[in-house]
Design a protein around this motif. Structure first.
Motif, PDB file in Angstrom:
ATOM      1  N   HIS A  53       0.878  -1.169   0.000  1.00  0.00           N
ATOM      2  CA  HIS A  53       0.000   0.000   0.000  1.00  0.00           C
ATOM      3  C   HIS A  53       0.916   1.220   0.000  1.00  0.00           C
ATOM      4  CE1 HIS A  53      -2.571   3.259   1.359  1.00  0.00           C
ATOM      5  NE2 HIS A  53      -3.509   2.579   0.724  1.00  0.00           N
ATOM      6  N   VAL A  54       0.897   1.961  -1.098  1.00  0.00           N
ATOM      7  CA  VAL A  54       1.735   3.150  -1.226  1.00  0.00           C
ATOM      8  C   VAL A  54       1.015   4.312  -0.550  1.00  0.00           C
ATOM      9  CG1 VAL A  54       2.921   4.693  -2.831  1.00  0.00           C
ATOM     10  CG2 VAL A  54       2.605   2.277  -3.438  1.00  0.00           C
ATOM     11  N   ASN A  55       1.577   4.791   0.558  1.00  0.00           N
ATOM     12  CA  ASN A  55       0.992   5.905   1.308  1.00  0.00           C
ATOM     13  C   ASN A  55       1.415   7.254   0.749  1.00  0.00           C
ATOM     14  OD1 ASN A  55      -0.224   4.176   3.246  1.00  0.00           O
ATOM     15  ND2 ASN A  55       1.777   3.910   4.190  1.00  0.00           N
ATOM     16  N   THR A  86      -0.326   6.740  -5.089  1.00  0.00           N
ATOM     17  CA  THR A  86      -0.846   6.255  -3.815  1.00  0.00           C
ATOM     18  C   THR A  86      -2.014   5.320  -4.082  1.00  0.00           C
ATOM     19  OG1 THR A  86      -2.245   8.212  -3.601  1.00  0.00           O
ATOM     20  CG2 THR A  86      -0.129   8.280  -2.491  1.00  0.00           C
ATOM     21  N   GLY A 122       5.618   3.257   1.875  1.00  0.00           N
ATOM     22  CA  GLY A 122       4.529   2.302   1.731  1.00  0.00           C
ATOM     23  C   GLY A 122       4.639   1.200   2.770  1.00  0.00           C
TER      24      GLY A 122
END
Length: 133
Positions: A53-55, A86, A122
């Motif tokens: 999960h790319v924050n 994201t 991420g």
């Protein structure tokens, strides 16, 4: 200063539930195999809900990707997963059943090229069912 070694031990809870291991990766981890954790022998990785999960989007000039695998095959589960937006990016490799036969250490390696990145983070998450079968 104490070192957290819990991610180096294969974990199996006593209840019938999906398990997970996770680790944070960032742009400063470029080229370094970050240990996500250890999956116990006989476990099955759940591919659709495992990935990164790319924050914060990575912003290297040319390539912003991530490999997920093991020390012997760094892209066994995910190859060049896109980190430039994201979003959640699932693992993409078609490994037969994703069943691990021995305790398996999962790693994540950020691969950046071009102008040096100044941002990007991420969370890599591997979800699994312990001792299938």
């Amino acid at each position: 200063m104490a070192t957290d070694t819990t991610q180096l031990i294969a974990r199996e809870h006593s209840i019938n539930a999906v398990h997970c291991i996770s680790a944070t990766v960032g742009f400063a981890d470029d080229g370094t195999a970050v240990t996500v954790g250890v999956i116990p022998a006989g476990s099955m990785i759940l591919k659709p809900i495992s990935g990164v999960h790319v924050n914060t989007a990575f912003d290297a000039g040319t390539t912003n990707t991530l490999n997920i695998g093991t020390s012997s095959d760094d892209n066994l589960y995910g190859t060049l997963l896109a980190l430039g937006t994201t979003t959640f990016v699932p693992c993409d490799e078609a490994v037969g059943g994703y069943l691990v036969t021995a305790d398996t250490t999962i790693t994540a390696t950020v691969v950046l090229t071009g102008t040096a990145a100044t941002a990007g983070s991420g969370v890599v998450t591997i979800n699994y069912i312990p001792r299938v079968g």
